[in-house]
Enzyme design. Structure first.
Site, PDB file in Angstrom:
ATOM      1  N   ASP A 127       0.784  -1.156   0.011  1.00 54.92           N
ATOM      2  CA  ASP A 127      -0.031   0.053  -0.011  1.00 54.92           C
ATOM      3  C   ASP A 127       0.894   1.395  -0.108  1.00 54.92           C
ATOM      4  O   ASP A 127       2.033   1.111   0.332  1.00 54.92           O
ATOM      5  CB  ASP A 127      -0.954   0.132   1.032  1.00 54.92           C
ATOM      6  CG  ASP A 127      -0.222  -0.130   2.586  1.00 54.92           C
ATOM      7  OD1 ASP A 127       0.855  -1.102   2.698  1.00 54.92           O
ATOM      8  OD2 ASP A 127      -0.458   0.436   3.600  1.00 54.92           O
ATOM      9  N   GLU A 144      -0.230  -1.737   5.684  1.00 48.99           N
ATOM     10  CA  GLU A 144       0.971  -1.268   6.617  1.00 48.99           C
ATOM     11  C   GLU A 144       0.704   0.125   7.039  1.00 48.99           C
ATOM     12  O   GLU A 144       0.899   0.477   8.295  1.00 48.99           O
ATOM     13  CB  GLU A 144       2.412  -1.383   5.872  1.00 48.99           C
ATOM     14  CG  GLU A 144       3.366  -1.270   6.989  1.00 48.99           C
ATOM     15  CD  GLU A 144       3.838   0.206   7.423  1.00 48.99           C
ATOM     16  OE1 GLU A 144       4.485   0.529   8.308  1.00 48.99           O
ATOM     17  OE2 GLU A 144       3.588   1.102   6.619  1.00 48.99           O
TER      18      GLU A 144
END
Ligand code: ZN
Length: 379
Positions: free
Chosen positions: A72, A137
């Site tokens: 991400d 994350e």
């Protein structure tokens, strides 16, 4: 892979918009590329359009070294002020621009290519290299938490997180804990406070007690320093002439290995319990976020090998550092075995910024560094 192919693969990954989600498209891309090299990977679904990816090369006996990166990226912000569109990776003057170029699609891609190349070269490995590519994350280490819970980190003997550190090796970072305290009271007119129960006053009691407790935590970590605590949000009351019936506060604690997260949890719980014994006090504590500190032995094989390989390949001594920020390692280290972790990856100080970029040479050199660290670690 030749240089152009290595750069193209990074561009492909940056061009996938995985802003706080949509990581499955990155996982699918990696899965396809790995399969071209005869490496089977497994997607681990987190939610719709969100999947982590796990794959490995090597043999079943011997040690296992983890490579990990998150898929991400954070929001690109005001796209109009970017030099180049954030999801159209553009090379200019030795730099590759794009959202995630530094944090951390260069680290992730370098790790993936290192595995593909080792496989293609037929390099005999004395163990396993395992890639753990994660979702979420940036918003709570969601993928790392899921993978750890499902046992994917239980066989690790060492772990490299490819977050951007440039020419530094990070072997320790603080933990992070967030909490909310809600105080319940009773409304009354402020001219008749005896009829009410002031929720804000009771929050203040909590603040004072916590400050007193934190002041007793004087054990310093050799690199991370002291535990820190800050109340960062306060809400309460709704009118100046009314006694507030409810008030909340939120706080953040950055923990060190010297004072474990569990110890902090217990102490805060005990403070709440003690205050709730006072007349009219009604406090409720909820933990919103709990990430472990990570601290590896400086003399562990992983740290030593990384230093030796980096010095040989990059021609300079890599400083060993600690950082206050957290990484996916805060979840992976909850696995069954204890293992050393380093954070070491290409990139600079542009994460989360407009015109984020990575130096292309830094990206390319780290592919070779990862290959050699892994071979040496498993030997
Ligand atoms: Zn990152």
């Amino acid at each position: 892979m030749n240089k152009q192919e290595r750069i193209q693969m990074l561009k492909d990954v940056v061009n996938i918009n995985s802003t706080n989600g949509n990581e499955e498209e990155v996982a699918d891309y990696l899965l396809k590329r790995f399969s071209e090299y005869g490496i089977l990977s497994q997607k681990v679904q987190y939610a719709e359009k969100r999947a982590s990816l796990v794959c490995q090369i090597g043999i079943d006996t011997g040690k296992t070294l983890g490579f990990s990166g998150h898929m991400d990226v954070v929001d690109a912000g005001d796209v109009s002020i970017w030099k180049y569109p954030p999801f159209e990776a553009t090379a200019d003057d030795g730099k590759l621009y794009g959202r995630g170029a530094t944090d951390m699609k260069s680290g992730l891609t370098a790790m993936a290519i290192a595995m593909m190349e080792l496989k293609q070269e037929g390099k005999a490995l004395n163990g396993t290299i395992k890639l753990l590519a994660t979702v979420g994350e940036e918003v709570g280490e969601l993928g790392a938490a899921q993978l750890t819970k499902e046992g994917f980190a239980d066989d690790l003997d060492g772990l490299i997180i490819g977050e951007p550190t440039g020419h530094n090796i990070v072997y320790a970072h603080k933990g992070s804990m967030n909490y909310t305290v809600t105080s319940y009271g009773k409304n009354a007119h402020s001219s008749m406070p005896e009829l009410g129960n002031n929720a804000i006053n009771h929050l203040v009691l909590f603040c004072n007690e916590v400050d007193r407790y934190v002041a007793t935590l004087t054990q310093k970590n050799e690199i991370l320093g002291n535990l820190t605590h800050n109340v960062t949000v306060i809400n309460g009351g709704n009118q100046v002439n009314s006694i507030p019936e409810k008030a909340t506060l939120q706080g953040n604690i950055r923990t060190t290995p010297e004072v474990s997260n569990e110890r902090v949890e217990e102490a805060f719980g005990a403070i709440i319990q003690k205050l709730n014994q006072q007349k009219e006090v009604e406090l409720e504590l909820v933990w919103d976020y709990n990430k472990q500190p990570v601290f590896s032995d400086k003399d562990s094989t992983l740290v030593k090998n990384a230093q030796i390989v980096a010095k040989k390949q990059l021609g300079e001594e890599m400083p060993l550092l600690g950082t206050p920020g957290t990484t996916d390692a805060a979840e992976f280290t909850k696995a069954k075995k204890e293992f050393p972790v380093i954070v070491f990856g290409p990139g600079n100080t542009t994460p989360h910024q407009v015109n984020e970029y990575v130096d292309i040479d830094n990206y390319l050199e780290m592919i070779n560094v990862y290959k050699e660290i892994a071979v040496k670690f498993l030997d």
